[in-house]
Design a protein around this motif. Structure first.
Motif, PDB file in Angstrom:
ATOM      1  N   LEU A 175       0.813  -1.213   0.000  1.00  0.00           N
ATOM      2  CA  LEU A 175       0.000   0.000   0.000  1.00  0.00           C
ATOM      3  C   LEU A 175       0.849   1.266   0.000  1.00  0.00           C
ATOM      4  N   LYS A 176       2.152   1.128   0.232  1.00  0.00           N
ATOM      5  CA  LYS A 176       3.034   2.293   0.204  1.00  0.00           C
ATOM      6  C   LYS A 176       3.352   2.725  -1.223  1.00  0.00           C
ATOM      7  N   ARG A 177       3.018   1.895  -2.193  1.00  0.00           N
ATOM      8  CA  ARG A 177       3.206   2.227  -3.604  1.00  0.00           C
ATOM      9  C   ARG A 177       1.821   2.257  -4.263  1.00  0.00           C
ATOM     10  N   PRO A 178       1.190   3.414  -4.350  1.00  0.00           N
ATOM     11  CA  PRO A 178      -0.181   3.492  -4.879  1.00  0.00           C
ATOM     12  C   PRO A 178      -0.332   2.829  -6.245  1.00  0.00           C
ATOM     13  N   GLY A 179      -1.322   1.972  -6.347  1.00  0.00           N
ATOM     14  CA  GLY A 179      -1.591   1.268  -7.596  1.00  0.00           C
ATOM     15  C   GLY A 179      -1.011  -0.130  -7.654  1.00  0.00           C
ATOM     16  N   LEU A 180      -0.074  -0.455  -6.767  1.00  0.00           N
ATOM     17  CA  LEU A 180       0.574  -1.767  -6.812  1.00  0.00           C
ATOM     18  C   LEU A 180      -0.415  -2.888  -6.511  1.00  0.00           C
ATOM     19  N   VAL A 181      -1.178  -2.747  -5.445  1.00  0.00           N
ATOM     20  CA  VAL A 181      -2.130  -3.800  -5.071  1.00  0.00           C
ATOM     21  C   VAL A 181      -3.212  -3.935  -6.129  1.00  0.00           C
ATOM     22  N   ALA A 182      -3.695  -2.808  -6.649  1.00  0.00           N
ATOM     23  CA  ALA A 182      -4.704  -2.859  -7.710  1.00  0.00           C
ATOM     24  C   ALA A 182      -4.153  -3.558  -8.943  1.00  0.00           C
TER      25      ALA A 182
END
Length: 271
Positions: free
Chosen positions: A207-214
């Protein structure tokens, strides 16, 4: 052909019926996914260490409204995609049936688009960052998928192809041949397994890298859905399409592509 086949465990699709009011497993799948997603998303937002700079980009209370936008727009998108992509001729002949969502008929790829549009509108109206909202939705979505696939099994619908495996099932309405319980396969892969992977990614710094989980959701769901389609009977009104692929597989290609783009973009961001 299997010499032995498991009998279908007949479960009434209506859990409780009180007069004209019927509570169906199908509806409970949506309600259960909504409630669990709401609870887990708030827990993740409340855990500051999971976010960039050690602080979540918005308060947990934001989830109360965001999940309503995502759920309602997701249901609308899923229904419209099913009507226009999977069964347009039927609904042109029976327009009133478009509203009968309790009878089933949702396209998950359309639901993804609808949920993203809903979150986009919500984020713009409230001046909030979009990607963290989508990341949260990506973490919790697989639980709703798992419950929905179990509801497909109970109904029963969306059964598998003819099979000779020992656990093949003879589904009511699907003929005398034993078939793969593909709904269970999809509940385990698109649902439970994907949820575990995404939750681990989120809790280990994703979650510290926006868009990674998505992005990981797009890749994971697209691949899991394409795998599950190898065992699922194609929709009779569509059958096999380009190069023997099903509609579910074809729609998963752009989803995986967008997921790869999001992951590559996120990896260039500082952790």
């Amino acid at each position: 052909m299997a010499l032995l086949a498991l009998p279908f465990p007949v479960i009434d699709p209506v859990l409780i019926e009180i007069g004209p009011i019927a509570i169906r497993w199908y509806a409970l799948a949506y309600i259960g996914g909504f409630l669990f997603g709401w609870w887990l998303a708030k827990r993740l937002v409340a855990t500051d260490r999971l976010w960039p700079g050690g602080k979540a980009p918005f308060a947990p209370a934001v989830i109360d409204d965001a999940i309503v936008w995502a759920a309602l727009c997701g249901i609308l998108g899923g229904r419209l995609a099913f009507v226009f992509v999977y069964n347009l001729d039927y609904y042109l002949a029976h327009p009133a049936a478009v509203l009968a969502v309790w009878e089933g008929g949702m396209a998950f790829h359309g639901g993804i688009v609808g949920a993203v549009v809903g979150l986009l509108i919500f984020a713009r109206r409230n001046s909030l960052p979009l990607l963290p909202l989508i990341d949260l939705a990506a973490v919790v979505a697989p639980i709703g998928i798992a419950l929905g696939r179990l509801a497909n099994f109970i109904k029963p619908e969306l059964w598998g192809r003819v099979a000779d495996v020992p656990w093949a099932i003879i589904f009511p309405g699907a003929g005398p041949e034993p078939r793969h319980p593909s709904q269970i396969y999809q509940a385990l892969t698109e649902g439970l397994l994907l949820f575990i992977v995404l939750l681990l990614i989120a809790r280990s710094g994703g979650l510290k890298r926006p868009g990674l989980v998505a992005g990981c959701f797009g890749i994971g769901y697209g691949l899991a859905r394409s795998f599950g389609e190898l065992f699922r009977q194609p929709d009779p009104q569509l059958g096999f399409l380009f190069a023997g692929a099903t509609m579910g597989q074809l729609l998963s290609v752009p989803l995986v592509a967008v997921g790869l783009w999001l992951v590559l973009r996120a990896r260039r961001l500082p952790a």
